[in-house]
Design a protein around this motif. Sequence first.
Motif, mmCIF file in Angstrom:
data_model
loop_
_atom_site.group_PDB
_atom_site.id
_atom_site.type_symbol
_atom_site.label_atom_id
_atom_site.label_comp_id
_atom_site.label_asym_id
_atom_site.label_seq_id
_atom_site.Cartn_x
_atom_site.Cartn_y
_atom_site.Cartn_z
ATOM 1 N N VAL B 217 14.332 -10.843 -38.432
ATOM 2 C CA VAL B 217 13.089 -11.551 -38.122
ATOM 3 C C VAL B 217 12.094 -11.387 -39.274
ATOM 4 C CG1 VAL B 217 11.183 -11.768 -36.481
ATOM 5 C CG2 VAL B 217 13.497 -11.320 -35.653
ATOM 6 N N GLY B 218 12.104 -10.206 -39.885
ATOM 7 C CA GLY B 218 11.221 -9.982 -41.039
ATOM 8 C C GLY B 218 11.543 -10.931 -42.183
ATOM 9 N N ASN B 219 12.835 -11.099 -42.475
ATOM 10 C CA ASN B 219 13.231 -12.037 -43.535
ATOM 11 C C ASN B 219 12.822 -13.467 -43.195
ATOM 12 O OD1 ASN B 219 14.340 -10.066 -45.128
ATOM 13 N ND2 ASN B 219 16.468 -10.432 -44.473
ATOM 14 N N TYR B 220 13.092 -13.835 -41.954
ATOM 15 C CA TYR B 220 12.746 -15.192 -41.505
ATOM 16 C C TYR B 220 11.243 -15.424 -41.630
ATOM 17 C CZ TYR B 220 12.216 -19.102 -38.190
ATOM 18 O OH TYR B 220 11.899 -20.286 -37.595
ATOM 19 N N LEU B 221 10.460 -14.460 -41.138
ATOM 20 C CA LEU B 221 9.000 -14.575 -41.178
ATOM 21 C C LEU B 221 8.502 -14.638 -42.622
ATOM 22 C CD1 LEU B 221 6.192 -14.533 -39.890
ATOM 23 C CD2 LEU B 221 6.427 -12.070 -39.539
ATOM 24 N N THR B 222 9.082 -13.820 -43.474
ATOM 25 C CA THR B 222 8.682 -13.828 -44.887
ATOM 26 C C THR B 222 8.960 -15.186 -45.520
ATOM 27 O OG1 THR B 222 9.092 -11.462 -45.012
ATOM 28 C CG2 THR B 222 9.006 -12.632 -47.098
ATOM 29 N N LEU B 243 9.458 -5.822 -40.688
ATOM 30 C CA LEU B 243 8.338 -6.245 -39.840
ATOM 31 C C LEU B 243 7.052 -5.511 -40.223
ATOM 32 C CD1 LEU B 243 10.076 -6.871 -36.392
ATOM 33 C CD2 LEU B 243 9.003 -8.559 -37.903
ATOM 34 N N PHE B 244 6.790 -5.468 -41.495
ATOM 35 C CA PHE B 244 5.558 -4.877 -42.023
ATOM 36 C C PHE B 244 5.139 -5.745 -43.203
ATOM 37 C CE2 PHE B 244 3.043 -1.495 -44.201
ATOM 38 C CZ PHE B 244 2.223 -1.157 -43.146
ATOM 39 N N ILE B 245 4.345 -6.753 -42.888
ATOM 40 C CA ILE B 245 4.081 -7.818 -43.861
ATOM 41 C C ILE B 245 2.577 -8.022 -44.017
ATOM 42 C CG2 ILE B 245 4.402 -10.295 -44.339
ATOM 43 C CD1 ILE B 245 6.996 -10.129 -42.692
ATOM 44 N N GLY B 246 2.151 -8.219 -45.245
ATOM 45 C CA GLY B 246 0.753 -8.516 -45.517
ATOM 46 C C GLY B 246 0.598 -9.887 -46.152
ATOM 47 N N GLU B 297 12.268 -14.549 -33.696
ATOM 48 C CA GLU B 297 12.058 -15.669 -34.626
ATOM 49 C C GLU B 297 11.113 -16.703 -34.018
ATOM 50 O OE1 GLU B 297 15.808 -17.151 -36.077
ATOM 51 O OE2 GLU B 297 16.181 -15.317 -37.227
ATOM 52 N N GLU B 298 11.213 -16.911 -32.699
ATOM 53 C CA GLU B 298 10.311 -17.851 -32.024
ATOM 54 C C GLU B 298 8.859 -17.373 -32.158
ATOM 55 O OE1 GLU B 298 13.159 -16.610 -30.524
ATOM 56 O OE2 GLU B 298 14.186 -18.452 -31.133
ATOM 57 N N ASP B 299 8.672 -16.064 -31.986
ATOM 58 C CA ASP B 299 7.319 -15.499 -32.152
ATOM 59 C C ASP B 299 6.824 -15.748 -33.580
ATOM 60 O OD1 ASP B 299 7.370 -14.387 -29.538
ATOM 61 O OD2 ASP B 299 8.346 -12.557 -30.284
ATOM 62 N N ALA B 300 7.726 -15.510 -34.537
ATOM 63 C CA ALA B 300 7.357 -15.697 -35.950
ATOM 64 C C ALA B 300 6.953 -17.146 -36.203
ATOM 65 C CB ALA B 300 8.529 -15.297 -36.852
ATOM 66 N N LYS B 301 7.754 -18.053 -35.688
ATOM 67 C CA LYS B 301 7.483 -19.488 -35.856
ATOM 68 C C LYS B 301 6.138 -19.850 -35.222
ATOM 69 C CE LYS B 301 9.136 -23.833 -36.692
ATOM 70 N NZ LYS B 301 7.996 -24.588 -36.191
ATOM 71 N N PHE B 302 5.927 -19.384 -34.001
ATOM 72 C CA PHE B 302 4.670 -19.680 -33.296
ATOM 73 C C PHE B 302 3.475 -19.158 -34.100
ATOM 74 C CE2 PHE B 302 1.324 -18.426 -30.248
ATOM 75 C CZ PHE B 302 1.084 -19.656 -29.650
ATOM 76 N N MET B 303 3.577 -17.922 -34.551
ATOM 77 C CA MET B 303 2.471 -17.312 -35.306
ATOM 78 C C MET B 303 2.172 -18.119 -36.567
ATOM 79 S SD MET B 303 1.473 -15.169 -37.907
ATOM 80 C CE MET B 303 2.734 -14.068 -38.504
ATOM 81 N N VAL B 304 3.224 -18.465 -37.302
ATOM 82 C CA VAL B 304 3.035 -19.179 -38.571
ATOM 83 C C VAL B 304 2.488 -20.589 -38.323
ATOM 84 C CG1 VAL B 304 4.211 -20.082 -40.621
ATOM 85 C CG2 VAL B 304 4.733 -17.780 -39.793
ATOM 86 N N ASP B 305 2.944 -21.241 -37.266
ATOM 87 C CA ASP B 305 2.413 -22.574 -36.944
ATOM 88 C C ASP B 305 0.899 -22.528 -36.694
ATOM 89 O OD1 ASP B 305 4.842 -23.767 -37.238
ATOM 90 O OD2 ASP B 305 5.280 -23.950 -35.084
ATOM 91 N N GLN B 306 0.480 -21.514 -35.936
ATOM 92 C CA GLN B 306 -0.965 -21.395 -35.658
ATOM 93 C C GLN B 306 -1.727 -21.119 -36.949
ATOM 94 O OE1 GLN B 306 -1.477 -22.289 -32.541
ATOM 95 N NE2 GLN B 306 0.751 -22.153 -32.364
ATOM 96 N N LEU B 307 -1.167 -20.239 -37.762
ATOM 97 C CA LEU B 307 -1.818 -19.882 -39.030
ATOM 98 C C LEU B 307 -1.932 -21.115 -39.934
ATOM 99 C CD1 LEU B 307 -2.931 -17.533 -40.769
ATOM 100 C CD2 LEU B 307 -0.617 -17.256 -41.691
#
Lengths: 377, 377
Positions: B217-222, B243-246, B297-307
């Motif tokens: 999930v960290g790779n996907y989110l990155t 899962l420690f990303i800035g 990954e769904e959480d990551a996608k949701f977060m990035v979409d809002q951002l």
Amino acid sequence: MCELYSKRDTLGLRKKHIGPSCKVFFASDPIKIVRAQRQYMFDENGEQYLDCINNVAHVGHCHPGVVKAALKQMELLNTNSRFLHDNIVEYAKRLSATLPEKLSVCYFTNSGYVHGAGGVFIADEVQVGFGRVGKHFWSFQMYGEDFVPDIVTMGKPMGNGHPVACVVTTKEIAEAFSSSGMEYFNTYGGNPVSCAVGLAVLDIIENEDLQGNAKRVGNYLTELLKKQKAKHTLIGDIRGIGLFIGIDLVKDHLKRTPATAEAQHIIYKMKEKRVLLSADGPHRNVLKIKPPMCFTEEDAKFMVDQLDRILTVLEEAMGTKTESVTSENTPCKTKMLKEAHIELLRDSTTDSKENPSRKRNGMCTDTHSLLSKRLKT
Amino acid sequence: MCELYSKRDTLGLRKKHIGPSCKVFFASDPIKIVRAQRQYMFDENGEQYLDCINNVAHVGHCHPGVVKAALKQMELLNTNSRFLHDNIVEYAKRLSATLPEKLSVCYFTNSGYVHGAGGVFIADEVQVGFGRVGKHFWSFQMYGEDFVPDIVTMGKPMGNGHPVACVVTTKEIAEAFSSSGMEYFNTYGGNPVSCAVGLAVLDIIENEDLQGNAKRVGNYLTELLKKQKAKHTLIGDIRGIGLFIGIDLVKDHLKRTPATAEAQHIIYKMKEKRVLLSADGPHRNVLKIKPPMCFTEEDAKFMVDQLDRILTVLEEAMGTKTESVTSENTPCKTKMLKEAHIELLRDSTTDSKENPSRKRNGMCTDTHSLLSKRLKT
């Protein structure tokens, strides 16, 4: 009882994996405890010990009210105090309601230091608060209503062992802390679970009248111990209040020479009698009694009876006189008694480094130490 | 959901009874959280928030395996580590098995400081340990097998929020500690309940492959965030691992001027979108993502979409260009956008003192801060 390891293996793993500064009680013959209820602890063989030392288990070991409150909150939420939550404010409100009005601001920690500044009065209630002194809920109240500290510190007994600590102070001091940029306090100290447990402890103290019990049983125990003092020359003094009592052991009543080795011998002998006691004070010659607050008169009687027997044998061995056996020292006993005394000294040597926290655990029934300016919970 | 107080009353009681150094998140509009499950938190109205900030809830909020382990042990025994007990030795054994061989001695605390001495390498795993970096269980392992710290510090995530912390070191250092008379460590840190919880956390990390999840999930989110970087000029850099990303927000890519006010605006807007994020770093311009390890990954996608949406609106308001809207700035939009920017600056002023712990929470993905010599858990 389900054990992962034999006692011997537990001890071996402990030596390998746990830092040596974390000492065990009864270092030359440690106890393995697998369960506890109220004022009793049980070893791996099911042997029951009367617990006279664990003040942290304030309302009694594994109190179902505490377990229930923790479980309920753990299932719902356990997070830091950067979110609003009812438990932290309710607990702070309840705690400050027990204190003089000006002490209204709480800082929760998991365990903490307070560094007092000059002229600030700090009441250390870590060991003596929450009704332990019997007559009062807080020990500083012994000094009268006019005495209001600036800061009150509370420790683990407030969570019955669940890690939580608290510093309560005035609005003015809190503002000074804040404007000085002091950002010491821990966001997890006031987490919903710790506060739920703390609230349950307050309820139990009230519902079970544990403060009243501390007064009644404490008075009874003190009376029993004073009778022992009249009987045994080793007892120099009985000090304390409520369920926080020290038995000062001395070799000589005039010089007040601390009976350090004798105190060590006694706590090991008491352990054999299934009573857990500790020796404390600067010379480790003070037997300290600070049991869970549900301690009963029967427990007090049992403890004192065991102590009486051990003191009688010991004093005979030392050649000192107990009131009841003044003229009973006969030559034929002397050899046996000398051997016992050598054994006693060996015990105490083995264990001489047992208690590293003797400074903090010193009896603090005088104003000076109650108002110690540097505290550790 | 059963509330003791309305949100307004909770806030009022907090102002009265809780020390002001204990700040709330989103100070100008705080959230009241009443329950949480896995990576979701719920307010008093049942609104669900995606939790991207609570790394302490390492295996997920209120994980039933953690609650069960805590309950089972709380019913049996919770006492200090001066008695022998299997949990402390088993936990220490399990922890040291995850570490290089020479790191075998554990000191448990409720929360602690470590003061490093000269030449001692300390790996701070408080925020980045227990699989969070994905590829490795410990972040220091990123530097290769030859790199073995002298001391490893671990913090609250090891107890999933239950207060426990640990310092692991070598036998030699432990002996040096001991002979120096350092008696810092807390006898309640390794209590049977904390250790039972810690053991459950280790089991869950393994059984649910949370380290693998952090990597995937960290790779996907990155990757998603890197695409956002290409699209939004406010994003200066994406840093971190697992899962420690800035997300480093800058006003100018060349000068790298920190976009502090913008970061504040974004976390408030994300909160409106039901995503909890925090701004951190020395300039508080880094959006920090450190969610529970069950983040999907769904959480990551949701977060990035809002951002993405928030950044698009914000950049339009600021008159800067997003890749997709390079030529879309029209004069008629300018006025509205300026007003939005003024609102943004007001938000940030109100909240400028929100995060008192910005020093400790700074991203530490470089060797220097991973090996910081003075650590606080």
